[in-house]
Write a protein that holds these residues in place. Sequence first.
Motif, PDB file in Angstrom:
ATOM      1  N   ARG A  14       0.809  -1.243   0.011  1.00 17.45           N
ATOM      2  CA  ARG A  14      -0.196   0.016  -0.041  1.00 17.45           C
ATOM      3  C   ARG A  14       0.864   1.185   0.217  1.00 17.45           C
ATOM      4  O   ARG A  14       0.691   2.232  -0.650  1.00 17.45           O
ATOM      5  CB  ARG A  14      -1.069  -0.077   1.207  1.00 17.45           C
ATOM      6  CG  ARG A  14      -2.034  -0.896   1.115  1.00 17.45           C
ATOM      7  CD  ARG A  14      -3.093  -0.615   0.050  1.00 17.45           C
ATOM      8  NE  ARG A  14      -3.597   0.632   0.486  1.00 17.45           N
ATOM      9  CZ  ARG A  14      -4.519   0.924   1.212  1.00 17.45           C
ATOM     10  NH1 ARG A  14      -5.240  -0.330   1.754  1.00 17.45           N
ATOM     11  NH2 ARG A  14      -5.466   1.921   1.521  1.00 17.45           N
ATOM     12  N   LEU A  31      -7.406  -6.568   6.542  1.00 17.08           N
ATOM     13  CA  LEU A  31      -7.903  -5.202   6.180  1.00 17.08           C
ATOM     14  C   LEU A  31      -7.426  -4.658   5.016  1.00 17.08           C
ATOM     15  O   LEU A  31      -7.978  -3.635   4.708  1.00 17.08           O
ATOM     16  CB  LEU A  31      -7.141  -4.271   7.644  1.00 17.08           C
ATOM     17  CG  LEU A  31      -7.615  -4.796   8.780  1.00 17.08           C
ATOM     18  CD1 LEU A  31      -6.538  -3.853   9.872  1.00 17.08           C
ATOM     19  CD2 LEU A  31      -8.914  -4.074   9.011  1.00 17.08           C
ATOM     20  N   HIS A  32      -6.434  -5.085   4.540  1.00 15.75           N
ATOM     21  CA  HIS A  32      -5.645  -4.371   3.427  1.00 15.75           C
ATOM     22  C   HIS A  32      -5.949  -4.872   1.991  1.00 15.75           C
ATOM     23  O   HIS A  32      -5.895  -4.234   1.037  1.00 15.75           O
ATOM     24  CB  HIS A  32      -4.195  -4.579   3.632  1.00 15.75           C
ATOM     25  CG  HIS A  32      -3.534  -4.158   5.200  1.00 15.75           C
ATOM     26  ND1 HIS A  32      -4.275  -3.080   5.571  1.00 15.75           N
ATOM     27  CD2 HIS A  32      -3.067  -5.218   5.923  1.00 15.75           C
ATOM     28  CE1 HIS A  32      -3.961  -2.874   6.902  1.00 15.75           C
ATOM     29  NE2 HIS A  32      -3.196  -4.213   7.051  1.00 15.75           N
ATOM     30  N   ALA A  33      -6.664  -6.112   1.898  1.00 17.10           N
ATOM     31  CA  ALA A  33      -7.114  -6.652   0.796  1.00 17.10           C
ATOM     32  C   ALA A  33      -7.545  -8.030   0.804  1.00 17.10           C
ATOM     33  O   ALA A  33      -7.316  -8.722   1.895  1.00 17.10           O
ATOM     34  CB  ALA A  33      -5.651  -6.937  -0.063  1.00 17.10           C
ATOM     35  N   ASP A  34      -8.533  -8.453  -0.005  1.00 17.80           N
ATOM     36  CA  ASP A  34      -9.076  -9.719   0.136  1.00 17.80           C
ATOM     37  C   ASP A  34      -8.142 -10.804  -0.667  1.00 17.80           C
ATOM     38  O   ASP A  34      -7.417 -10.555  -1.323  1.00 17.80           O
ATOM     39  CB  ASP A  34     -10.586  -9.737  -0.289  1.00 17.80           C
ATOM     40  CG  ASP A  34     -11.018  -9.743  -1.585  1.00 17.80           C
ATOM     41  OD1 ASP A  34     -10.211  -9.973  -2.495  1.00 17.80           O
ATOM     42  OD2 ASP A  34     -12.237  -9.527  -1.911  1.00 17.80           O
TER      43      ASP A  34
END
Lengths: 297, 776
Positions: free
Chosen positions: A188, A261-264
């Motif tokens: 990110r 939280l950051h990507a599935d």
Amino acid sequence: MKPAPFRYAAPTTVPQALELLAQHGDEAKLLAGGQSLLPLMNFRLARPSVVIDINRIAELAGIQQDAGVLRVGATTRQAALARWAADQPGWELLRAALGFVGHDAIRTRGTIGGNIAHADPASELPALLLCLDGSVLACGPRGEREVPARELFWGPLTTSIQPDELVTEVRFPSPGSGAGWGFEEVSRRHGDYALAGVAALVACDPDGRVLDSRLALFGVGDTPLRATDAEQALRGREPTRAAIDEAARLVGPALDPHADLHADADYRRSVAGVLAARALAGAVSRCEDGRVGATQR
Amino acid sequence: MAILTTREVKGVGFTIPRPDGADKVTGHTRYVADLNPPGLLHAKLLRSPHAHARIVRIDTSLAKALPGVRAVLTAADIPELHPNAKTRAHAIMAIDRVVFAGQPVAAVAADELAIAQEALDLIGVEYELLPVAVDALQSMQPGAPPVADAGTEADTSEALAHSGVAATESQDDSKAVNVAQQTRLSRGDVAAGFAESDVVIEHTYRIPMVHQGYIETHSVLAEWDSAGGLTIWTSTQGSFNTRSEVADVLGLPETRIKVVPMECGGGFGAKIRALCEPIAALLARATRRPVRYVMTRREELAAGMPAPRVVMRVKSGVKRDGTLMAIEAETILDSGAFAGAVLTLNGIFLASLYRWPSFEVRGVEVLTHKPSIAAYRAPTAPHTVFAIDSQMDRLARALGLDPAEYRLRHLIDEGDPMANGQPWQKNGARACLERMIEHPLWTGRAEWAASGGRDGRGLRGTGLAVGGWIPGIQPCSATIKLNPDGTLNVVTGQVDIAGTNVGLAQIAATAYGVDFEQVSIVTADTDSAPLAGLSAGSKVTYTMGAAVMAAARDAREQTFKIAADDLEAAPEDLEIVDGRVVVRGVPERSLSLADIGKKTNAFMSNVPPVLGVGSLGFSQQAPAFAAQLARIEVDPDTGLVVLHDFVAVQDVGKAINPLGIEGQMQGGAVQSLGIALTEELQFDDDGRLMNPSLLDYRKLTAADVPDIETIMVEVPAPAGPFGARGVGEPPIVPAPAAVANAIEDATGVRITELPLTPERVALALLARPSEDGLSA
């Protein structure tokens, strides 16, 4: 927050450290660079009753090349290894991977052994070790043993190193002079943990066919992973764009990444395939023309 | 308000580095957390892990028995606490029900921080869990779990204090559960406008809660004296406001409270309202010791006062030639557990940043079981401009018109009516946009776009957006005195959160007639300083600058009066040259400022000291605008957006200290880009924050942004000192829209939800219609 109360020991030799580990077992945590352990302790996610600081064991730090194997002492700082690798031909993959580890401040404190032993599945160096078929040297009450990377990583933050053992050395075999490399990562922000990342090595025979291909993934499973189907698919073939894409397409379906939280999971699976293709293409381009270190993209 | 000085001094317009910069970057600046008075106790708060629960029982006996613990307070120990708290500050502690995860339920003061921390673990709280309303859309439905206690009135005081632009209409009837505030602005026949439109575009825009991200967390030290006086050292954006709020919460006369504003390590709106001051004061009272409370980063993120989540449905209709016809919008603003949002500016920017002949915009403020909100630098303007600027960009593209020309054609000018009926004041929105479209990055956007998609490069695009803020006004006063050595001291109660004291010194220097090095600005406590307003709403230079200017002119007149007697000349024939008052044209007849200063302080002298006073009220606001441009590259396979270049143009009225303004423009742009790309407070279904650390809550860092080019334009504000207008808030506004516009320029895909994460971009690209074989 500050850590829960703990006792602190700073042995100066490996036997002293092992004695402390034998004494305290599960209750103890080894402190190397502290870049992962200390935040965990400050958030009180880790509450060791004893912290064994191994930074004062002089013999644990150092870098030497020995018959094609780079032997790195466990408490060698990531920054020190990056400086060493800066002008060493043949270690461009190592250099590239280190460049993605956190930030300067983190690399200045963070150690090679600590990074490997912490076994964060989204971390670069464990995947690099797996890609190079490296190993670690572990010392314990039963003596010294070499643990291959393939047998090292058991799960998130979990390795086959026993609570009474100490990683003393990390061994990176040389990729070999003819091999090309590729390293790709999506995160990110600069220095964040990878959403997905890939380290690749490709070696070709004089006819231009793939002798060996290796693809290690991180951030997409409980441990760093080798994409064996994709590796196999490329061996013996001419590494054309189509062949690379075909191999890379095998990567995603074999994965079972986690969602957070950051990507599935779907995103990670998809990006792992994209990065595998790019890393392989990069490796092939460096392998074919023999210009190691040529830039890609 | 031009002021004449007879020669140039080093003052207004000079580029001056902050004198406090070196101390800040070397750690020498003293903040509240650095204060260690004798007998200091450390406070910690026990916070609810649940977003909505009834407190069945609290047992503090074990904590009280821990050696080193000096006080443990719960709601039962605080007589000042009332149900139906009107603000978050009044709700010092949950009484019998917690309404957000992180709400304090008990407080400890102890000899050491570690002891206080340990004591928290010894407090037993039994909760009965209650149903949770996390999402505003769910929370406003009939039958939703209630957030506020019955009878709690919506608190709009901050909305009013911050903006001053009042809505013409607001309706309080038909209050659904958890709806704290409703507004409606309308003009003309919207239905007819849409019926006559050729193109109608409707989107729903979603922006999550984000945190202001100041480096210094909320920090306070409180101590009572033996006479019952309370002194509060705090990190605040307004010492007098803090004093008033604490006085109201604790039921004390303001004369009994002294607020000492400490160095403020960032506020961005979150340090306007009191938060921790009351509980620190109560612990200090209970222990008769000084008590310091410093929030942790985790507490800040989980239980601070972030910006609201905003959902806006916007429908706009235009004629084929681009003529604006109608806009209709509905804004749902999620304020968390306590009300107090600014809704009116949202309506004004949606309906009247461009000249819509008919509009109907409705706003609803909804309470949810989440931490309550505060202002964040141009509160809700980045959100609103994300929506309206995206609409304008889409409309231009749909019509095949140049997006910048399209905005220029319909942008408001001075005198156009705002949605609330008041006229737009003179502003530089148009000047900013006109300057931006001359920039090579804008004129070269076609080449940039064409260079993408080949040779392994990603898709390339350029986007711009224009937005701003209507800065606030608030009465204020300042004094200036001439010292016996000829230097000048300015005293204000204005907290310097942005380097504004440098600008005030420059204003005083130019208005009086000396170089700025001769002027010292002191930010005094509430006992010593004349009244000052908040350091918020982009108004410190605009308001306090004017007061300092008036004080300096007053002091100059007094100085001339003293000199005139001595030099036997008329005051109007005098000027100040190189620190001397001279008779114009007769340089040998002069008196140094030090001579005058000494006369006013000499034993047995009859010359009164020079004490300039500026005390002003204001009625005219000065809208402040910025345009920003993002040049980006999108990796179509991973959704990663890489910022290549960023340009910020801003109307500053008159640049008092260009270096300080450049810092504001760059800092605001980085925050704006964070809202655009990475920031989001992520709550789970139970209302718990999932990313309460800076590892998982992602602020952009220096490594993540390109150099930000800053360009200032100067459209003087009629009532601003030397024409200056507010500069703090506009730069946080345009970037989310600019980046989203650039993504559409690069990929043809419009994304209406922030942040623009790689995953969100990748999914949007997957969903787009197949084109050039680029996607499935």
